[in-house]
Design an enzyme around this catalytic site. Structure first.
Site, PDB file in Angstrom:
ATOM      1  N   ASN A  17       9.055   4.262   3.276  1.00 31.10           N
ATOM      2  CA  ASN A  17       9.184   3.753   4.963  1.00 31.10           C
ATOM      3  C   ASN A  17      10.873   2.966   5.495  1.00 31.10           C
ATOM      4  O   ASN A  17      11.365   2.890   4.386  1.00 31.10           O
ATOM      5  CB  ASN A  17       7.674   2.846   4.696  1.00 31.10           C
ATOM      6  CG  ASN A  17       6.854   3.408   4.787  1.00 31.10           C
ATOM      7  OD1 ASN A  17       6.452   4.174   2.861  1.00 31.10           O
ATOM      8  ND2 ASN A  17       6.085   3.862   4.773  1.00 31.10           N
TER       9      ASN A  17
ATOM     10  N   ARG B 146       0.934  -1.526  -0.053  1.00 32.88           N
ATOM     11  CA  ARG B 146       0.208   0.662  -0.165  1.00 32.88           C
ATOM     12  C   ARG B 146       1.300   0.874  -0.241  1.00 32.88           C
ATOM     13  O   ARG B 146       0.439   1.911  -1.041  1.00 32.88           O
ATOM     14  CB  ARG B 146      -0.622  -0.345   1.321  1.00 32.88           C
ATOM     15  CG  ARG B 146      -2.284   1.132   0.927  1.00 32.88           C
ATOM     16  CD  ARG B 146      -2.068   2.161   1.731  1.00 32.88           C
ATOM     17  NE  ARG B 146      -1.020   2.457   2.717  1.00 32.88           N
ATOM     18  CZ  ARG B 146      -0.717   3.308   3.498  1.00 32.88           C
ATOM     19  NH1 ARG B 146      -0.660   4.925   2.785  1.00 32.88           N
ATOM     20  NH2 ARG B 146       0.163   3.372   4.620  1.00 32.88           N
ATOM     21  N   ASP B 147       1.592   1.411   1.062  1.00 30.37           N
ATOM     22  CA  ASP B 147       2.133   2.799   1.189  1.00 30.37           C
ATOM     23  C   ASP B 147       3.624   2.969   0.080  1.00 30.37           C
ATOM     24  O   ASP B 147       4.174   3.485  -0.194  1.00 30.37           O
ATOM     25  CB  ASP B 147       2.971   2.763   2.180  1.00 30.37           C
ATOM     26  CG  ASP B 147       3.427   4.539   2.978  1.00 30.37           C
ATOM     27  OD1 ASP B 147       3.006   5.142   2.439  1.00 30.37           O
ATOM     28  OD2 ASP B 147       3.367   4.617   4.462  1.00 30.37           O
TER      29      ASP B 147
ATOM     30  N   CYS C  76       4.390   9.151  -0.328  1.00 33.72           N
ATOM     31  CA  CYS C  76       3.274  10.005   0.414  1.00 33.72           C
ATOM     32  C   CYS C  76       2.888  10.327  -1.141  1.00 33.72           C
ATOM     33  O   CYS C  76       3.875  11.320  -1.168  1.00 33.72           O
ATOM     34  CB  CYS C  76       2.741  10.302   1.532  1.00 33.72           C
ATOM     35  SG  CYS C  76       0.604  10.677   1.142  1.00 33.72           S
TER      36      CYS C  76
ATOM     37  N   HIS D  75       8.752   7.314   8.532  1.00 32.52           N
ATOM     38  CA  HIS D  75       9.281   7.737   6.867  1.00 32.52           C
ATOM     39  C   HIS D  75      10.928   7.551   7.662  1.00 32.52           C
ATOM     40  O   HIS D  75      10.889   8.029   8.241  1.00 32.52           O
ATOM     41  CB  HIS D  75       8.928   8.440   6.560  1.00 32.52           C
ATOM     42  CG  HIS D  75       7.479   8.100   6.157  1.00 32.52           C
ATOM     43  ND1 HIS D  75       7.388   7.548   4.141  1.00 32.52           N
ATOM     44  CD2 HIS D  75       6.450   7.627   6.369  1.00 32.52           C
ATOM     45  CE1 HIS D  75       6.194   6.996   4.369  1.00 32.52           C
ATOM     46  NE2 HIS D  75       5.595   7.591   5.190  1.00 32.52           N
TER      47      HIS D  75
ATOM     48  N   HIS E 143       4.715   5.098  13.055  1.00 31.67           N
ATOM     49  CA  HIS E 143       4.699   4.822  10.910  1.00 31.67           C
ATOM     50  C   HIS E 143       5.542   5.681  10.468  1.00 31.67           C
ATOM     51  O   HIS E 143       6.025   7.110  10.822  1.00 31.67           O
ATOM     52  CB  HIS E 143       3.421   5.003  11.080  1.00 31.67           C
ATOM     53  CG  HIS E 143       3.745   4.908   9.407  1.00 31.67           C
ATOM     54  ND1 HIS E 143       3.257   3.497   8.293  1.00 31.67           N
ATOM     55  CD2 HIS E 143       3.832   5.369   8.247  1.00 31.67           C
ATOM     56  CE1 HIS E 143       2.657   3.890   7.767  1.00 31.67           C
ATOM     57  NE2 HIS E 143       3.559   5.564   7.105  1.00 31.67           N
TER      58      HIS E 143
HETATM   59  P1  HMG Z   1     -13.249  14.288  -3.627  1.00 24.88           P
HETATM   60  O1  HMG Z   1     -12.373  14.620  -4.329  1.00 24.88           O
HETATM   61  O2  HMG Z   1     -13.725  15.463  -1.859  1.00 24.88           O
HETATM   62  O3  HMG Z   1     -14.146  13.251  -3.452  1.00 24.88           O
HETATM   63  O4  HMG Z   1     -11.992  13.558  -2.855  1.00 24.88           O
HETATM   64  P2  HMG Z   1     -15.708  13.870  -2.967  1.00 24.88           P
HETATM   65  O5  HMG Z   1     -16.241  13.139  -1.395  1.00 24.88           O
HETATM   66  O6  HMG Z   1     -16.474  15.087  -3.185  1.00 24.88           O
HETATM   67  O7  HMG Z   1     -16.881  12.756  -4.133  1.00 24.88           O
HETATM   68  C1  HMG Z   1     -16.208  13.352  -5.277  1.00 24.88           C
HETATM   69  C2  HMG Z   1     -16.130  11.731  -6.411  1.00 24.88           C
HETATM   70  O8  HMG Z   1     -15.379  10.818  -5.584  1.00 24.88           O
HETATM   71  C3  HMG Z   1     -17.949  11.233  -5.900  1.00 24.88           C
HETATM   72  O9  HMG Z   1     -18.194  11.071  -7.939  1.00 24.88           O
HETATM   73  C4  HMG Z   1     -17.608   9.731  -5.681  1.00 24.88           C
HETATM   74  O10 HMG Z   1     -18.431   8.921  -5.559  1.00 24.88           O
HETATM   75  C5  HMG Z   1     -15.774   9.596  -5.683  1.00 24.88           C
HETATM   76  P3  HMG Z   1     -19.382  11.473  -8.613  1.00 24.88           P
HETATM   77  O11 HMG Z   1     -20.194  11.420  -7.639  1.00 24.88           O
HETATM   78  O12 HMG Z   1     -18.398  12.587  -9.066  1.00 24.88           O
HETATM   79  O13 HMG Z   1     -18.377   9.922 -10.020  1.00 24.88           O
HETATM   80  N1  HMG Z   1     -15.437   9.169  -4.681  1.00 24.88           N
HETATM   81  C6  HMG Z   1     -14.622   7.661  -4.828  1.00 24.88           C
HETATM   82  N2  HMG Z   1     -14.824   6.797  -5.504  1.00 24.88           N
HETATM   83  C7  HMG Z   1     -13.978   5.686  -5.421  1.00 24.88           C
HETATM   84  N3  HMG Z   1     -13.050   5.309  -4.158  1.00 24.88           N
HETATM   85  C8  HMG Z   1     -13.696   6.656  -2.680  1.00 24.88           C
HETATM   86  C9  HMG Z   1     -13.846   8.004  -3.117  1.00 24.88           C
HETATM   87  N4  HMG Z   1     -14.337   8.712  -2.328  1.00 24.88           N
HETATM   88  C10 HMG Z   1     -15.296   9.178  -3.052  1.00 24.88           C
HETATM   89  N5  HMG Z   1     -13.337   6.090  -1.874  1.00 24.88           N
HETATM   90  C11 HMG Z   1     -10.960  11.924  -1.208  1.00 24.88           C
HETATM   91  C12 HMG Z   1     -11.790  13.192  -0.984  1.00 24.88           C
HETATM   92  C13 HMG Z   1     -10.918  10.821  -0.066  1.00 24.88           C
HETATM   93  C14 HMG Z   1     -11.939  10.769  -1.845  1.00 24.88           C
HETATM   94  C15 HMG Z   1      -9.824  11.936  -2.154  1.00 24.88           C
HETATM   95  O14 HMG Z   1      -9.860  13.015  -2.063  1.00 24.88           O
HETATM   96  C16 HMG Z   1      -8.887  10.186  -1.981  1.00 24.88           C
HETATM   97  O15 HMG Z   1      -8.832   9.579  -2.894  1.00 24.88           O
HETATM   98  N6  HMG Z   1      -7.412  11.129  -1.361  1.00 24.88           N
HETATM   99  C17 HMG Z   1      -6.674  10.178  -0.948  1.00 24.88           C
HETATM  100  C18 HMG Z   1      -5.631  10.054  -0.163  1.00 24.88           C
HETATM  101  C19 HMG Z   1      -4.386   9.318  -0.988  1.00 24.88           C
HETATM  102  O16 HMG Z   1      -4.888   7.865  -0.830  1.00 24.88           O
HETATM  103  N7  HMG Z   1      -3.152   9.433   0.085  1.00 24.88           N
HETATM  104  C20 HMG Z   1      -2.349   8.552   0.245  1.00 24.88           C
HETATM  105  C21 HMG Z   1      -2.827   7.520   1.554  1.00 24.88           C
HETATM  106  S1  HMG Z   1      -2.303   8.561   2.663  1.00 24.88           S
HETATM  107  C22 HMG Z   1      -0.594   8.158   3.672  1.00 24.88           C
HETATM  108  O17 HMG Z   1       0.048   7.414   2.842  1.00 24.88           O
HETATM  109  C23 HMG Z   1      -0.022   8.874   4.625  1.00 24.88           C
HETATM  110  C24 HMG Z   1       0.190   7.358   5.672  1.00 24.88           C
HETATM  111  O18 HMG Z   1       1.224   6.499   4.853  1.00 24.88           O
HETATM  112  C25 HMG Z   1       0.801   7.558   7.159  1.00 24.88           C
HETATM  113  C26 HMG Z   1       1.642   8.552   7.084  1.00 24.88           C
HETATM  114  O19 HMG Z   1       3.014   8.400   6.084  1.00 24.88           O
HETATM  115  O20 HMG Z   1       1.560   9.534   7.359  1.00 24.88           O
HETATM  116  C27 HMG Z   1      -1.252   6.391   6.280  1.00 24.88           C
HETATM  117 MG    MG Z   2       3.644   6.475   4.785  1.00 25.09          MG
END
Ligand code: HMG
Ligand code: MG
Length: 310
Positions: free
Chosen positions: A258, A20-21, A249, A218, A216
């Site tokens: 990581n 995933r990450d 990320c 990095h 967690h």
């Molecule tokens: P948004 O554009 O605000 O979404 O994104 P929305 O709620 O306005 O919805 C818009 C459209 O997206 C809608 O479709 C929803 O159905 C669809 P429409 O009606 O226009 O056809 N939609 C989705 N489709 C599929 N799957 C979903 C989903 N949600 C809405 N889940 C959102 C908001 C949260 C979805 C977006 O910002 C997003 O996907 N962000 C993810 C970012 C990400 O994955 N980052 C990496 C992970 S975090 C990380 O790595 C850190 C970590 O490792 C810890 C650390 O290191 O600190 C965990």
């Molecule tokens: Mg991370």
């Protein structure tokens, strides 16, 4: 040689985040079958928890757009056990997708800072909590385990140093929503050892026992292993790591790899802490993955053991 330090825990759970990450940050799309093979090999190497993928918007993280296909492939291979692999879900839409595939373990991911909440989730700090509330409630009602990540717990590329109290306040609210445990993320790898201790202590003072915390790290500034050691000393028994040190990320460009799982296993091995991982099988897996990605693993332990032939 193993030299046991009685001040450290006897057993640690390594929470593997490579699929995933690690893979969410790759510029090249990795075929679903290769991801599935990666997960299978990690499980076969003894990793007790392998976080498989994220049900996020495919436009935001195209690298993980095949989340449903990956889960179906893994279920065909591993049977019911595939449903225990944790998956990230930011909102109800993500949860619905995970529930359709029978997932039993989800992770929400919040930010300790306003700017990263906006950049990573398109929500304010408060808005992210409003998005998580029904997600966690429905996940709990469905009997799922819920982990809550907190990102930018040490520093934030836009906001600078992040106060400990701010992290504890966000973490507390995620637990109050119903999350089982927190994973405290040093998303951009700026933390140092005493800061780790201070965070664990501040959570303790706020009534959050160390058993509910994972860390967690990095490795951007080469501090991940020292920070892991500080976390162990503070009583943390779940540490996140990524095979071969893959990772980053997509919405925090200063986040590099990581903590490498191999580096962590080497440390635990030397300290006589049980972890259950077959290091040779893990190094072979990371070497295989590095060949797919076309570049060597940044992990010092992978390099040393691969050169010495295993
Ligand atoms: P948004 O554009 O605000 O979404 O994104 P929305 O709620 O306005 O919805 C818009 C459209 O997206 C809608 O479709 C929803 O159905 C669809 P429409 O009606 O226009 O056809 N939609 C989705 N489709 C599929 N799957 C979903 C989903 N949600 C809405 N889940 C959102 C908001 C949260 C979805 C977006 O910002 C997003 O996907 N962000 C993810 C970012 C990400 O994955 N980052 C990496 C992970 S975090 C990380 O790595 C850190 C970590 O490792 C810890 C650390 O290191 O600190 C965990
Ligand atoms: Mg991370």
């Amino acid at each position: 040689m193993t030299v046991r330090d009685p001040a450290l825990p006897e057993r640690v759970t390594i929470w593997e985040v490579g699929p995933r990450d690690g893979l969410q940050n790759e510029s090249a799309l990795v075929p679903t079958e290769v991801k599935a093979e990666f997960c299978r090999r990690l499980l076969a190497a003894g990793l007790p928890v392998v976080e498989a993928t994220s049900f996020v918007h495919p436009r935001w993280v195209p690298q993980l757009a095949d989340a449903a296909e990956l889960l179906s492939t893994l279920t065909a291979d591993l049977g019911d056990a595939a449903r225990d692999l944790p998956v990230l879900v930011p909102n109800e839409r993500g949860l619905d997708r995970a529930l359709e595939l029978g997932c039993r373990h989800v992770a929400i991911f919040g930010s300790a800072t306003e700017t990263f909440a906006q950049r990573n989730l398109n929500r304010s700090l408060e808005g992210q909590l409003a998005m998580f509330e029904p997600t966690v409630r429905r996940a709990r009602d469905a009997g799922l385990e819920v982990r809550a990540y907190v990102s930018m717990c040490f520093g934030d590329p836009w906001e600078g140093a992040v106060p400990v109290e701010q992290v504890v306040a966000v973490g507390r609210r995620l637990l109050d929503l119903g999350a089982d445990r927190l994973s405290i993320g040093d998303t951009i790898g700026v933390g140092t050892a005493a800061h780790v201790t201070a965070l664990v202590e501040a959570f303790g003072a706020a009534g959050v026992p160390v058993e509910r915390l994972a860390m967690h790290f990095h490795d951007t500034y080469g501090q991940a292993l020292a920070n892991a050691h500080a976390a162990l000393r503070a009583g943390v028994t779940t540490l996140d790591a990524s095979a071969g040190g893959l990772g980053g990320c997509p919405y925090a460009h200063s986040a590099t790899g990581n903590l490498a799982t191999e580096d962590l296993v080497w440390l635990l091995e030397g300290l006589g802490i049980e972890h259950g991982v077959d290091l040779d099988a893990l190094v072979a897996t990371s070497t295989w993955m590095a060949a797919h990605l076309g570049r060597p693993s940044p992990s010092a332990v992978v390099r040393a053991l691969a050169q010495s032939g295993g």
